[in-house]
Design an enzyme around this catalytic site. Sequence first.
Site, PDB file in Angstrom:
ATOM      1  N   PHE A 136      -3.592  -5.067  28.043  1.00 47.97           N
ATOM      2  CA  PHE A 136      -3.211  -5.768  26.654  1.00 47.97           C
ATOM      3  C   PHE A 136      -1.677  -6.736  27.098  1.00 47.97           C
ATOM      4  CE2 PHE A 136      -2.334  -1.383  25.918  1.00 47.97           C
ATOM      5  CZ  PHE A 136      -0.910  -1.368  25.823  1.00 47.97           C
TER       6      PHE A 136
ATOM      7  N   GLY B 208      -1.617 -10.671  27.983  1.00 49.13           N
ATOM      8  CA  GLY B 208      -1.510 -11.578  26.779  1.00 49.13           C
ATOM      9  C   GLY B 208      -0.283 -11.107  25.988  1.00 49.13           C
ATOM     10  N   HIS B 209       0.147  -9.917  25.909  1.00 44.65           N
ATOM     11  CA  HIS B 209       0.913  -9.613  24.625  1.00 44.65           C
ATOM     12  C   HIS B 209       2.433  -8.947  25.038  1.00 44.65           C
ATOM     13  CE1 HIS B 209       1.964  -7.564  20.759  1.00 44.65           C
ATOM     14  NE2 HIS B 209       1.283  -8.456  20.312  1.00 44.65           N
ATOM     15  N   PHE B 210       3.384  -9.533  25.428  1.00 46.32           N
ATOM     16  CA  PHE B 210       3.336 -10.891  25.609  1.00 46.32           C
ATOM     17  C   PHE B 210       3.718 -11.198  26.962  1.00 46.32           C
ATOM     18  CE2 PHE B 210       4.461 -10.122  21.078  1.00 46.32           C
ATOM     19  CZ  PHE B 210       3.739 -10.974  20.631  1.00 46.32           C
TER      20      PHE B 210
ATOM     21  N   VAL C 137       4.964  -6.085  25.067  1.00 45.97           N
ATOM     22  CA  VAL C 137       5.185  -5.134  23.822  1.00 45.97           C
ATOM     23  C   VAL C 137       3.521  -4.610  23.484  1.00 45.97           C
ATOM     24  CG1 VAL C 137       5.648  -4.934  21.431  1.00 45.97           C
ATOM     25  CG2 VAL C 137       7.065  -6.340  23.024  1.00 45.97           C
TER      26      VAL C 137
END
EC number: 4.2.1.59
Length: 148
Positions: free
Chosen positions: A46, A49-51, A56
């Site tokens: 994750f 893309g986050h971020f 985070v």
Amino acid sequence: MKHLDINQIKEIIPHRHPFLLVDFIEDYEPGEYAVGYKCVTYREDFFRGHFPQEPVMPGVLTVEALAQVGAVAILSMEENQGKTAYFGAINNCKFKGKIVPGDKVRLETRIIKRKGPMGVGRAEASVDGKIVVSAELTFMVGQAGKND
């Protein structure tokens, strides 16, 4: 204290990589509570893309990790073995801090109410003793693959 490693956790709950969000259980009592940990690394899918500029852990995944720890407490009960715990509701959820690569997240869910296949758990995620997420999680226990 009752410990569970990743293979023992997989015997109790149906989640698998990349959605198994608990690395080990430090202690639990069937039907009462479970305390587990997620060791967060930069390699988590994750974070791409986050971020990308500030990795985070998504808050919803922290809530899911808390639910998985609660599921260990509920599904380790003899009458619930082989079943699945589903979300019924998420109430009073508060995000109070960020989880970033390198954090060791303590996940604790205490079952505060049960009636038949339904119940409520009070859940808290913390990093270095500071609560980062808290919520009340309502669950329903049912047979996997069936609409109960």
